[in-house]
Design a protein around this motif. Structure first.
Motif, mmCIF file in Angstrom:
data_model
loop_
_atom_site.group_PDB
_atom_site.id
_atom_site.type_symbol
_atom_site.label_atom_id
_atom_site.label_comp_id
_atom_site.label_asym_id
_atom_site.label_seq_id
_atom_site.Cartn_x
_atom_site.Cartn_y
_atom_site.Cartn_z
ATOM 1 N N UNK A 185 -6.617 -1.007 -1.159
ATOM 2 C CA UNK A 185 -5.333 -1.420 -1.711
ATOM 3 C C UNK A 185 -4.272 -1.294 -0.624
ATOM 4 N N UNK A 186 -3.146 -1.948 -0.844
ATOM 5 C CA UNK A 186 -2.118 -1.987 0.180
ATOM 6 C C UNK A 186 -0.991 -0.996 0.007
ATOM 7 N N UNK A 187 -0.884 -0.350 -1.177
ATOM 8 C CA UNK A 187 0.248 0.541 -1.429
ATOM 9 C C UNK A 187 -0.210 1.829 -2.106
ATOM 10 N N UNK A 188 0.256 2.933 -1.561
ATOM 11 C CA UNK A 188 0.005 4.259 -2.125
ATOM 12 C C UNK A 188 1.354 4.960 -2.231
ATOM 13 N N UNK A 228 -6.543 -10.309 -3.365
ATOM 14 C CA UNK A 228 -5.840 -10.819 -4.536
ATOM 15 C C UNK A 228 -4.398 -10.341 -4.498
ATOM 16 N N UNK A 229 -3.446 -11.272 -4.414
ATOM 17 C CA UNK A 229 -2.046 -10.861 -4.433
ATOM 18 C C UNK A 229 -1.659 -10.414 -5.839
ATOM 19 N N UNK A 230 -0.625 -9.606 -5.903
ATOM 20 C CA UNK A 230 -0.155 -9.115 -7.198
ATOM 21 C C UNK A 230 0.362 -10.250 -8.063
ATOM 22 N N UNK A 231 1.062 -11.216 -7.461
ATOM 23 C CA UNK A 231 1.582 -12.327 -8.240
ATOM 24 C C UNK A 231 0.447 -13.180 -8.804
ATOM 25 N N UNK A 232 -0.598 -13.387 -8.027
ATOM 26 C CA UNK A 232 -1.742 -14.148 -8.534
ATOM 27 C C UNK A 232 -2.397 -13.419 -9.697
ATOM 28 N N UNK A 233 -2.483 -12.106 -9.596
ATOM 29 C CA UNK A 233 -3.038 -11.322 -10.702
ATOM 30 C C UNK A 233 -2.190 -11.503 -11.959
ATOM 31 N N UNK A 238 -8.175 -5.541 -9.632
ATOM 32 C CA UNK A 238 -6.829 -4.993 -9.628
ATOM 33 C C UNK A 238 -5.911 -5.743 -8.664
ATOM 34 N N UNK A 239 -4.601 -5.779 -8.952
ATOM 35 C CA UNK A 239 -3.669 -6.483 -8.073
ATOM 36 C C UNK A 239 -3.567 -5.837 -6.699
ATOM 37 N N UNK A 240 -3.322 -6.681 -5.686
ATOM 38 C CA UNK A 240 -3.179 -6.242 -4.290
ATOM 39 C C UNK A 240 -4.398 -5.468 -3.825
ATOM 40 N N UNK A 241 -5.576 -5.933 -4.249
ATOM 41 C CA UNK A 241 -6.833 -5.311 -3.842
ATOM 42 C C UNK A 241 -7.610 -6.254 -2.937
ATOM 43 N N UNK A 242 -8.212 -5.699 -1.898
ATOM 44 C CA UNK A 242 -9.059 -6.449 -0.977
ATOM 45 C C UNK A 242 -10.499 -5.996 -1.148
ATOM 46 N N UNK A 243 -11.411 -6.961 -1.267
ATOM 47 C CA UNK A 243 -12.838 -6.683 -1.293
ATOM 48 C C UNK A 243 -13.406 -7.089 0.065
ATOM 49 N N UNK A 244 -14.078 -6.157 0.722
ATOM 50 C CA UNK A 244 -14.641 -6.396 2.048
ATOM 51 C C UNK A 244 -16.095 -6.830 1.900
ATOM 52 N N UNK A 270 1.500 3.766 -5.495
ATOM 53 C CA UNK A 270 1.526 2.791 -6.588
ATOM 54 C C UNK A 270 0.129 2.282 -6.917
ATOM 55 N N UNK A 271 -0.685 2.048 -5.891
ATOM 56 C CA UNK A 271 -2.026 1.525 -6.126
ATOM 57 C C UNK A 271 -2.899 2.419 -6.980
ATOM 58 N N UNK A 272 -2.570 3.713 -7.052
ATOM 59 C CA UNK A 272 -3.344 4.624 -7.893
ATOM 60 C C UNK A 272 -3.128 4.349 -9.376
ATOM 61 N N UNK A 273 -2.034 3.677 -9.703
ATOM 62 C CA UNK A 273 -1.735 3.349 -11.100
ATOM 63 C C UNK A 273 -2.111 1.916 -11.464
ATOM 64 N N UNK A 274 -2.503 1.107 -10.497
ATOM 65 C CA UNK A 274 -2.805 -0.302 -10.768
ATOM 66 C C UNK A 274 -4.313 -0.478 -10.890
ATOM 67 N N UNK A 275 -4.876 0.127 -11.924
ATOM 68 C CA UNK A 275 -6.320 0.161 -12.118
ATOM 69 C C UNK A 275 -6.662 -0.352 -13.515
#
Length: 374
Positions: A207-210, A292-297, A319-325, A212-217
């Motif tokens: 995720x790109x933000x901490x 996945x951008x947050x707006x797309x989510x 989840x929003x603003x999540x990258x899958x490698x 906040x990303x801990x709550x976007x699950x």
């Protein structure tokens, strides 16, 4: 790409964010949403019981709010009151209440009513143009964070060998589809459930933000502690900036999942037909990561998105603003791992003193990192 209020309000999660934010701004909106959403909820109980429990008396019950009351309250609010922290809380609530395996709850149904959606438009326009939400449309950032939900004294290593994980996922997905065709009824109303998410489990997610990303699950298990690991990755990133980008990925590399997703996604979207998701093994042949951008989510998740003919897809469980490698292109980066603890009110996270694992190797910075984001 359009960036106005209509983009945010096009999706169930975006509408839920706006409705939730309105309930924070005005107690009368909160009350009206509570009662009206209860009547629209597929699992509702007795309104009389709820009113009695609230009032403590079975006589002289107050009148229930009407739709006119709600619309009047929504249109009279000063949307400028919606400050960044409140927007972040509403975003977290919109993610937490996502249920791609069942019918929309009462609040989601309420927010989807045309007159309610229209009344939310001024707030949506304020939110989408706020400086605090500009990051919602940002591509993957260089610095990322992997979240390990284990206890700090029992850490797990970062996932490695994504090609093996994707191969195992592909075998499992195809096997489940074959079993579902044989065992599950074709009637979408049948009480069956199975796999409902549309992304591969096993590869590294960041995720790109901490914090906040801990709550976007989505479908959170209510974890109370987390270890956050700094990560950087290289290579070509496919950006999902809209539902159309997700559809294009499904159209280019389709994997049919009709039998295994039919019942869950019908309940979620009301659509009955053929379903596909990306064949992630094929996607990995061209892309190192998908973000996945947050707006797309917010605009696209939990919707039936048309692919072609009678085939659709759903962006679910991601989840929003999540990258899958998808390839071995990401590494733990320089800097300490962080420990975070959830507060007793379950809303905020606090960073706790750093713990160093005995014998743990220090991450070695890599040189010549680059990005090729499309």
């Amino acid at each position: 790409m359009k960036m106005g209020a209509e983009v945010l309000l096009a999706g169930p999660r975006g509408r839920r964010l706006c409705l939730q934010l309105m309930t924070e701004l005005d107690p009368s909106v909160r009350s009206a949403v509570f009662w009206l959403a209860h009547d629209l909820d597929p699992g509702k109980g007795s309104s009389r019981v709820l009113l009695t429990a609230t009032s403590g008396d079975d006589t002289e019950l107050p009148p229930k709010p009407t739709y006119a009351d709600l619309i009047a309250a929504l249109t009279s609010l000063d949307v400028i009151q919606a400050e960044p922290r409140a927007i972040d809380r509403a975003l977290a609530e919109a993610v937490d209440t996502s249920r791609p395996w069942q019918e929309p709850d009462g609040e989601d149904v309420l927010a989807s009513l045309p007159e309610v959606t229209a009344a939310l438009t001024p707030l949506a326009q304020h939110v989408i143009t706020s400086p605090s939400t500009l990051w919602w449309s940002h591509d993957r950032q260089l610095e990322q964070w992997a979240i390990d939900w284990h206890s700090p004294d029992d850490p797990a290593p970062l996932p490695r060998e994504p090609s093996q994980a994707l191969a195992a996922w592909a075998r499992g997905a195809r096997a489940e589809e074959v079993r579902a065709r044989m065992e599950r009824p074709r009637d979408p109303h049948a009480p069956w459930s199975g796999t409902w998410w549309s992304f591969p489990q096993g590869p590294l997610h960041t995720v790109g933000r901490i914090p906040l990303g801990l709550n976007l699950i989505e479908d959170s298990f209510g974890w109370e502690q987390a270890t956050v690991i700094p990560v950087r990755g290289t290579g070509r990133t496919y950006e999902i900036r809209s539902g159309e980008d997700w559809v294009s990925l499904c159209r280019e590399h389709p994997l049919e999942v009709t039998a295994s997703r039919r019942h869950d996604w019908f309940r979620c979207t009301g659509t009955n037909g053929a379903w596909v998701i990306p064949d992630w093994e094929k996607v990995a042949e061209r892309w190192d990561a998908v973000h996945l951008t947050t707006l797309a989510y917010l605009s696209s998740a939990n919707r039936a998105l048309h692919v072609d003919g009678g085939t659709s897809t759903v962006l679910a469980g991601w989840n929003p603003d999540t990258t899958i490698w998808l390839t071995d292109a990401a590494r733990e980066w320089e800097g300490p791992r962080q420990q975070w603890q959830r507060s007793t009110d379950q809303e905020t996270w606090t960073r706790t003193p750093q713990l160093t694992r005995p014998g743990a190797p220090k991450p070695v910075p890599q040189e010549n990192w680059y990005e090729d984001i499309v």
